[in-house]
Design an enzyme around this catalytic site. Structure first.
Site, short mmCIF file in Angstrom:
data_model
loop_
_atom_site.label_atom_id
_atom_site.label_comp_id
_atom_site.label_asym_id
_atom_site.label_seq_id
_atom_site.Cartn_x
_atom_site.Cartn_y
_atom_site.Cartn_z
N HIS A 151 4.39 13.73 -1.25
CA HIS A 151 3.40 13.47 -0.61
C HIS A 151 2.03 11.55 -1.10
CE1 HIS A 151 -0.44 14.93 1.36
NE2 HIS A 151 0.13 14.88 3.04
N TYR A 178 -8.08 7.43 10.96
CA TYR A 178 -8.62 8.50 10.12
C TYR A 178 -10.00 8.04 8.94
CZ TYR A 178 -4.67 11.77 11.01
OH TYR A 178 -3.80 12.78 11.48
#
Length: 302
Positions: free
Chosen positions: A41, A74
């Site tokens: 991640h 974002y």
């Protein structure tokens, strides 16, 4: 020479990632798919250049995905650096992910699984030692991990003032007498999806010396234990001031912010003329863009 680690287990993007991996392999890129049992991640890039002065590594450590669509929607931050010690540690991390390194110790980075949980817990405990002068600000998507929540409760009980900016799930209850009187929780819901993960500790680099970290991990059990995550410590004072400004704007918002109460309910804060954090961030970006027209500033940053 190009090496890419592609995480195939990405919500809604599995098919696209498989397609990208095939295209990269066809172009001659060395593609790997991570480690068994751990989702990758972390958001990391490293470019190594052979320059007249020798080999130099340029690294990017970010909070957001390398995705052209989410980049427009974002809110994220990232550090682009040529600092040798950071480049060395990121190179070691990449080596470990491709099977060529293990047992690595990090100074510039907090890496999960491994040092990230312990590092954050030590930083929180350090603010507890400072007591009334302790101060913590954390910005993330989700706060779920029970151990981290307990550490924050303990710091609050010692007089540490804690402000949390949590966009999504939050299992901590703020403002509860005898438990979390010194903790506030807010969420910003506006034009952009809040996505950055930033951690501030007023005494993290020693008494009165603030420490800032940014990275890919939320405070969830899966992120701290079952994923490869990376957060970097910010040393440059100019970058620290930028992050401090970002946190200050986020905490001063009185237009798109919601506050969490001790009973688990959220309330919208909306005041006439109140600060809209997303509008303010746009204004700051425009102002900084005009600053780069000054050749002396550009030269200074080179």
């Amino acid at each position: 020479q190009v090496a890419v680690l592609v995480e195939l287990r990405a919500r809604f993007d599995e098919a696209a990632n498989i397609g990208w991996a095939r295209r990269l392999e066809q172009a001659g890129v060395h593609v790997t798919y991570g480690l068994v049992g751990l989702k990758i991640h972390a958001k990391l890039t490293m470019v190594v250049r052979d320059e007249p002065s020798g080999m130099r590594r340029y690294c990017h450590i970010g909070t957001g995905n390398y995705h052209h669509r989410t980049a427009n929607l974002y809110e994220d931050v990232g550090l682009l650096t040529a600092k040798e010690s950071i480049g060395d540690e990121i190179a070691q991390l990449f080596n470990s992910l491709t099977g060529y390194g293990k047992g690595i110790e990090y100074d510039e980075l907090l890496v999960a699984p491994g040092s990230l949980r312990n590092g954050l817990e030590e930083l929180i405990a350090g603010e507890g030692v400072a007591g009334g002068s302790g101060r913590i600000v954390m910005k993330m998507n989700s706060l779920v991990d029970a151990e981290m929540i307990d550490r924050l409760y303990e710091a609050s009980a010692k007089g540490v003032r804690i402000d949390l900016i949590v966009r999504g799930i939050c299992c901590l209850r703020p403002g509860v007498e005898g438990l979390s009187e010194n903790i506030t929780v807010r969420s910003l819901v506006g034009r952009y999806l809040e996505h950055s993960r930033i951690f501030y500790f007023a005494n993290g680099d020693g008494p009165g010396r603030a420490a800032y970290y940014l990275g890919s991990a939320d405070l969830m059990y899966r992120n701290l234990t079952r994923r490869v995550e990376a957060a970097v410590r910010i040393a440059d004072e100019r970058v620290k001031s930028r992050i401090a400004e970002l946190l200050e704007v986020s905490l001063s918002d009185r237009y798109i912010a919601w506050e969490l109460s001790g009973d688990g309910t959220w309330s919208l804060i909306r005041e006439r003329g109140g600060v809209d954090a997303h509008v303010r961030f746009q204004q700051l970006a425009i102002e900084r863009r005009s600053e780069w027209a000054d050749p002396t500033i550009v030269q200074d940053w080179k």
